[in-house]
Design a protein around this motif. Structure first.
Motif, mmCIF file in Angstrom:
data_model
loop_
_atom_site.group_PDB
_atom_site.id
_atom_site.type_symbol
_atom_site.label_atom_id
_atom_site.label_comp_id
_atom_site.label_asym_id
_atom_site.label_seq_id
_atom_site.Cartn_x
_atom_site.Cartn_y
_atom_site.Cartn_z
ATOM 1 N N GLN A 1 0.662 -1.142 0.087
ATOM 2 C CA GLN A 1 -0.058 -0.128 -0.018
ATOM 3 C C GLN A 1 0.895 1.288 -0.026
ATOM 4 O O GLN A 1 0.484 2.229 -0.769
ATOM 5 N N LEU B 1 -1.393 -2.743 -12.056
ATOM 6 C CA LEU B 1 -1.460 -3.716 -11.003
ATOM 7 C C LEU B 1 -2.036 -5.080 -11.094
ATOM 8 O O LEU B 1 -1.739 -6.114 -10.787
ATOM 9 N N SER B 2 -2.986 -4.719 -11.939
ATOM 10 C CA SER B 2 -3.847 -6.101 -12.315
ATOM 11 C C SER B 2 -3.560 -6.632 -13.843
ATOM 12 O O SER B 2 -4.186 -7.551 -14.315
ATOM 13 N N ASN B 3 -2.408 -6.090 -14.206
ATOM 14 C CA ASN B 3 -1.698 -6.524 -15.692
ATOM 15 C C ASN B 3 -2.780 -6.515 -16.708
ATOM 16 O O ASN B 3 -3.092 -7.670 -17.316
ATOM 17 N N GLU B 4 -3.583 -5.551 -16.856
ATOM 18 C CA GLU B 4 -4.787 -5.299 -17.749
ATOM 19 C C GLU B 4 -4.319 -3.933 -18.597
ATOM 20 O O GLU B 4 -3.392 -3.325 -18.509
ATOM 21 N N HIS B 5 -5.279 -3.447 -19.120
ATOM 22 C CA HIS B 5 -5.254 -2.415 -20.140
ATOM 23 C C HIS B 5 -6.134 -1.279 -19.654
ATOM 24 O O HIS B 5 -7.069 -1.520 -18.987
ATOM 25 N N VAL C 1 -4.386 0.808 -11.110
ATOM 26 C CA VAL C 1 -5.125 -0.152 -11.265
ATOM 27 C C VAL C 1 -4.849 -1.313 -12.355
ATOM 28 O O VAL C 1 -4.578 -2.212 -12.072
ATOM 29 N N ALA C 2 -4.936 -0.646 -13.578
ATOM 30 C CA ALA C 2 -4.616 -1.432 -14.565
ATOM 31 C C ALA C 2 -3.209 -2.172 -14.683
ATOM 32 O O ALA C 2 -2.976 -3.126 -15.032
#
Length: 139
Positions: A6, A35-39, A32-33
């Motif tokens: 955090q 850290l979540s391995n997204e786009h 957020v993208a």
């Protein structure tokens, strides 16, 4: 462990927000993208800091940033790379394209041909590109 994560994320957010002023929610969604391995899809008028946000995020994580301007003439090899003949060795060597960056800003994807969009989608969904029957993992 969670407290350390955090604090690192908060530090990363603070660092990016020092460069990208007034866009805390955009920065948070980018994190957020990441850290979540997204786009993430950022839609806005020109000149409001989309590229700046990508560059700041890449620098903050010590990654490589690349901006791809999609045009009707862009070929799949223009983004993923291609095999190039090396006269000295007498062999073909893969020359990596700009998609081999950590943070990529793809501008005006809708303007490019379907084959180029397909190459981009493979990179996005599978984290790899296929060239001349070989598969290369993306960073």
């Amino acid at each position: 462990m969670a407290t350390e994560l955090q604090s690192r994320v908060a530090l990363l957010e603070s660092n990016v927000c020092q460069v990208v002023r007034g866009k805390r929610e955009v920065v948070r969604m980018c994190l957020v993208a990441l850290l979540s391995n997204e786009h993430i899809l950022l839609e806005d008028v020109p000149g409001v800091g989309k590229t700046l946000a990508g560059k700041a995020l890449a620098r903050s994580v010590h990654g490589k940033f690349c901006r791809l301007q999609f045009t009707p003439a862009l070929l799949p090899s223009d983004i993923v790379g291609s095999s190039v003949y090396n006269n000295q060795s007498g062999e073909f060597a893969f020359d990596r394209g700009p998609i081999f960056a950590n943070i990529i800003l793809a501008d005006e994807i809708n303007r490019t041909p379907p084959r180029t969009q397909s190459a981009l989608l493979e990179a996005m969904s599978e984290g790899q590109v296929s060239v001349d029957g070989k598969t290369y993992a993306l960073p």
